[in-house]
Every structure is written in C-alpha cells, then in structure tokens.
Enzyme design. Structure first.
Site, PDB file in Angstrom:
ATOM      1  N   GLU A  58       0.839  -1.200   0.000  1.00 52.76           N
ATOM      2  CA  GLU A  58       0.000   0.000   0.000  1.00 52.76           C
ATOM      3  C   GLU A  58       0.877   1.255   0.000  1.00 52.76           C
ATOM      4  O   GLU A  58       0.837   2.098   0.901  1.00 52.76           O
ATOM      5  CB  GLU A  58      -0.986  -0.088   1.173  1.00 52.76           C
ATOM      6  CG  GLU A  58      -1.888  -1.324   1.010  1.00 52.76           C
ATOM      7  CD  GLU A  58      -2.761  -1.663   2.217  1.00 52.76           C
ATOM      8  OE1 GLU A  58      -2.847  -0.854   3.146  1.00 52.76           O
ATOM      9  OE2 GLU A  58      -3.359  -2.765   2.204  1.00 52.76           O
ATOM     10  N   GLU A  79      -8.978   4.185   3.907  1.00 49.92           N
ATOM     11  CA  GLU A  79      -8.623   3.399   2.723  1.00 49.92           C
ATOM     12  C   GLU A  79      -8.598   4.380   1.564  1.00 49.92           C
ATOM     13  O   GLU A  79      -9.625   4.911   1.158  1.00 49.92           O
ATOM     14  CB  GLU A  79      -9.666   2.305   2.468  1.00 49.92           C
ATOM     15  CG  GLU A  79      -9.763   1.255   3.566  1.00 49.92           C
ATOM     16  CD  GLU A  79      -8.701   0.160   3.469  1.00 49.92           C
ATOM     17  OE1 GLU A  79      -7.860   0.217   2.550  1.00 49.92           O
ATOM     18  OE2 GLU A  79      -8.732  -0.742   4.316  1.00 49.92           O
TER      19      GLU A  79
HETATM   20  O1  0X9 Z   1      -8.069  -5.479   6.346  1.00 48.77           O
HETATM   21  C1  0X9 Z   1      -7.427  -4.502   6.736  1.00 48.77           C
HETATM   22  O2  0X9 Z   1      -6.486  -4.587   7.525  1.00 48.77           O
HETATM   23  C2  0X9 Z   1      -7.790  -3.113   6.212  1.00 48.77           C
HETATM   24  N1  0X9 Z   1      -8.057  -3.169   4.797  1.00 48.77           N
HETATM   25  S1  0X9 Z   1      -6.836  -3.466   3.734  1.00 48.77           S
HETATM   26  O3  0X9 Z   1      -7.425  -3.715   2.426  1.00 48.77           O
HETATM   27  N2  0X9 Z   1      -5.927  -2.184   3.592  1.00 48.77           N
HETATM   28  O4  0X9 Z   1      -6.068  -4.554   4.218  1.00 48.77           O
HETATM   29  C3  0X9 Z   1      -9.051  -2.636   6.909  1.00 48.77           C
HETATM   30  C4  0X9 Z   1      -8.986  -2.665   8.395  1.00 48.77           C
HETATM   31  C5  0X9 Z   1     -10.165  -1.978   9.004  1.00 48.77           C
HETATM   32  N3  0X9 Z   1     -10.873  -2.799   9.940  1.00 48.77           N
HETATM   33  C6  0X9 Z   1     -11.987  -3.526   9.580  1.00 48.77           C
HETATM   34  N4  0X9 Z   1     -12.405  -3.566   8.356  1.00 48.77           N
HETATM   35  N5  0X9 Z   1     -12.639  -4.166  10.531  1.00 48.77           N
HETATM   36 ZN    ZN Z   2      -4.056  -2.173   4.406  1.00 50.73          ZN
END
Ligand code: 0X9
Ligand code: ZN
Ligand code: CA
Ligand code: CA
Length: 421
Positions: free
Chosen positions: A183, A382
């Site tokens: 990222e 995001e």
């Molecule tokens: O999955 C993650 O760690 C984050 N998205 S990513 O696509 N960058 O990996 C989001 C984390 C936020 N927390 C929740 N969605 N519960």
């Molecule tokens: Zn991430």
C-alpha cells in the site's frame, strides 16, 4: 507553497541493496508457499455484505477492496473452489501474476520502484525525505526511531511541533502509514503531511496554529521489511504482510481482543495471519511501545490518529471486531462522535464513512487497540482508488500521488482540530 521536495536518489544505497539482497534472475515473483503470486487470482464477488465478506475472509481468501456490494477477492484455486461451494459467485477471474506482469516493466531497477513509479519513495528515499524536512525546519521537526523491524530496519518517526525538542502539554496526534507492504500510496500520504505542515509554517495561519498547539507524530512506513521486499527486485510482488517467517499481517497482530472473533487467519500462509501471539511481530510491538510511551502521568497524550491504507476510498472507525455500535469499550456517545467526525472528514475527501466492521470483521487491528486500550480517536482511511480492478489497485502510477494525497489535507486538518476537543 506545498511543492514537494525533490527526492534524493541514493545511488550508493541502491547498489548496496543489490549486494545485500541478491535477487532472482527470472522476471517472475518469488514463490512463497500458499501465497505465491503465481497461484493467486482476483475475482469480483457481487451482492456481498459485511457478513458475507467476513465469511470470505474466514475461508482464507481475502477481501482486498469493496465498492458498494461488490467485493474484490484474492484467492488460491482451492479457496476459490471453497467459495463457490459456499455459494459465492466469482466473476472476472484475473491471475495476480498476470496483473503484476502488466504493471511491471521490461526494464527492472533493482532496489527501486519501476518506471512510471519513480515518484514513490523507497525506504532510503523516505529516510532522506524526513532528514531533509528536519534539516530545513529544525525548530519544528525532529526524527527518531520507534524501534526495529524483524529484519533489523529502523522504523522512523517524525515529530512536528513548536519547541519540538520539548515534551509540551499539547494534544498529540499520530499518523501512520504502510502497515501493509503493497500500500505504497500511504507512505506518500505520510510524507505529504510532513512536508505540508512544515513548508506551510509559519506562513499559513491554520498550519501555524496546528503546529504550535499540537505534537504531531508521523510514521511513514510501519512495515519496513515488507515494503522493501515488495519493490526490491524492481518488480512489484503484491506483498501484504511483514517478513517474519511466512509473514504476519501486522493489522491482525495488535493486542485488543486479538484473534477473538473470526476476523483473522490462523494459517501462517494466510494473507491475514494474526501471528502466534498478539504483538509477535516486532513492528506492532514497536508501535505498541511507542504509543504506550505517550502515557504521561497516567494520561494518554495521543488524542487522535489516522492509520492509512489502500484501497476503496473509505473512512473507517472502531470497532472492527463486532458489528455492534455500542459494546464493551464503546458508548453511544463515543460512537456518535466517531460517526460525526468520520462523516465530516469524508465530506471533504469524498470517501464513504462507515464503522470498520461494515467492511468486514477484523480482530487484532490497530483501530480496535488504539481505541479499546487508549481511547484514541482512531480512524483507518482506505485511500484511492475506489475500485481498482484487482491487485492493480495497489499500484497506481506516480502521477496520482499529488492529487490523491492532497485530497486528504482537509480531513487531516479536521482530525488535528478534533484532537483538542
Ligand atoms: O483489512 C485490513 O487490515 C484493512 N483493509 S486493507 O485492504 N488495507 O487490508 C481494513 C482494516 C479496518 N478494519 C476492519 N475492516 N474491521
Ligand atoms: Zn491495508
Ligand atoms: Ca510544541
Ligand atoms: Ca506532550
């Protein structure tokens, strides 16, 4: 005024990297167990909600982006089979290796980003950038390290404030980037915050107010090993985790209700592997120690934070481990504040605001710990793009950096303000 500094390209350091980390001669990404890019494909899955997306993750596949009800999912052939058996519709199959082949250039520059991505900062360039900020603004900027990565790289932190050498009684704010290796746009986000808040001082009154009345901490690369691994061959690898054994997902390794709720993987080869124990990753342990160290006389000094990720264009707030708004550690009043400030920030950048578990359930992520343990008003952003067509979404060319980081200036300023509320 906010013109970005020319990055110092350290040829010697790049050459050194080649010597220290010999890379394979062939053009393809290196196989790494079940997450070998060769085996993985991305799919779009229609008609999903948080429950369905949590189920997709539980099977071991990974939701990498969400646009409305359409999820983009990364899966091995076996996981794809399981998803179909569970009733999911998988469209637009694209081999990750093919996506990466499309992005990756014929000519590789080992140790650095490929052509079209030169505007991104590799680790050496990121460090040089922070050093330049400090050199140009020594009264308001100071660089130190929160600790070391698994492979022994420093994890630098930049502090910005008036009287930067003193620990003053001012609300502190944390911006951290690149928990997830691929990222890379988030690193540029942290660097923009560093440049904007220093170059704008003291000429811009709003920036002067922020810098004079806050202590701002910026960590551009939490996952130093992973981000370096993702680019060091000169080809993107689509890597997410750290580089400890098969890799731990740093954003599942934090210690608040770690592994509680089906929001992380127990399989070391899984993309959301939570690690053998909370804080087993040196990078999350360093983050914990740093944030814990900001407790002064029993009071956490960091009042607000943004943890930057890509992609989907979302503003997310805790909790991630439960879909309940109100639960242990979160009152209605607290939840309403998260939603109000999150909505206000989202209005400025056009992202979609929601509770993080509306995306899918996670356990052991940074948001839940920052709020659950320290009552930090913590958000995950995001970033761009909203819809990336698979792995490509992690690799926008460098000509979007300026626009897509500037897009969050107003939201950053709102959070700086709210830290004093
Ligand atoms: O999955 C993650 O760690 C984050 N998205 S990513 O696509 N960058 O990996 C989001 C984390 C936020 N927390 C929740 N969605 N519960
Ligand atoms: Zn991430
Ligand atoms: Ca100060
Ligand atoms: Ca302080």
């Amino acid at each position: 005024m906010f013109s970005s500094r020319r990055k110092a390209v350290t040829v010697a350091a790049a050459a050194c990297l080649v010597l220290l980390a010999p890379i394979q001669a062939s053009g393809s990404a290196e196989p790494t167990g079940a997450t070998a890019a060769q085996d993985l494909a991305t799919y779009t899955v229609p008609n999903t909600d948080s429950k369905a997306r949590t189920e997709i993750n539980r099977i071991g596949a990974q939701v990498i982006a969400v646009s409305g009800a359409v999820a983009t999912v990364e899966a091995t052939p076996a996981q794809a089979e399981q998803l179909r058996a569970a009733g999911f519709v998988l469209n637009d199959e694209t081999k990750v290796a093919d996506s990466l082949k499309r992005i990756n250039p014929a000519q590789r520059v080992p140790g650095d980003f490929p052509p079209g991505y030169e505007g991104y900062h590799n680790l050496d360039e990121m460090n040089a950038e922070l050093d330049a900020v400090v050199k140009d603004h020594p009264d308001i900027a100071a660089k130190s390290s929160i600790g070391k990565s698994f492979q022994g790289r420093d994890i630098p932190v930049l502090k910005i404030s008036d009287n930067v050498g003193q620990d003053e009684d001012e609300p502190e704010v944390l911006f951290d980037c690149n928990q997830h290796a691929r990222e890379h746009l988030t690193t540029e986000m942290c660097l923009r915050i560093a440049n904007r808040l220093t170059d704008g001082y003291p000429g811009d009154q709003a920036i002067k107010d922020s810098v004079d009345n806050r202590e701002i901490w910026i960590i551009p690369v939490v996952n130093a090993d992973g981000s370096s691994y993702d680019v060091e061959s000169g080809e993107f690898r689509g890597w997410r985790k750290n580089r400890q054994d098969a890799g731990t997902d740093l954003n599942r390794n934090w210690g608040y209700k770690w592994g509680c709720c089906g929001g992380s993987d127990n399989d070391p080869n899984g993309e959301t592997y939570r690690g053998p124990a909370a804080w087993s990753a040196p990078e999350t342990a360093a983050m914990r120690d740093f944030i814990d160290s900001r407790v002064v006389e029993g009071v956490q000094q960091i009042k607000a934070a943004i943890d930057f990720h890509t992609y989907s264009e979302l503003v997310l707030w805790p909790f991630g481990h439960t879909r309940d708004d109100v639960t242990e550690g979160m009152t209605q009043k607290e939840y309403d504040r998260f939603a109000r400030v999150g909505g206000e920030m989202a209005k400025t950048n056009g992202y979609t605001p929601q509770q993080s578990s509306d995306l899918y359930i996670t356990d052991g992520d940074s948001l839940d710990w920052m709020w659950g343990q320290h009552k930090i008003l913590a958000y995950t952003f995001e970033m761009y793009p909203a819809n990336g067509g698979g792995i490509d979404g992690f690799y926008p060319p460098d000509d979007v950096i300026e626009k897509e980081t500037a897009r969050n200036d107003a939201a950053v300023d709102i959070l700086l303000r709210e830290a004093g509320a």
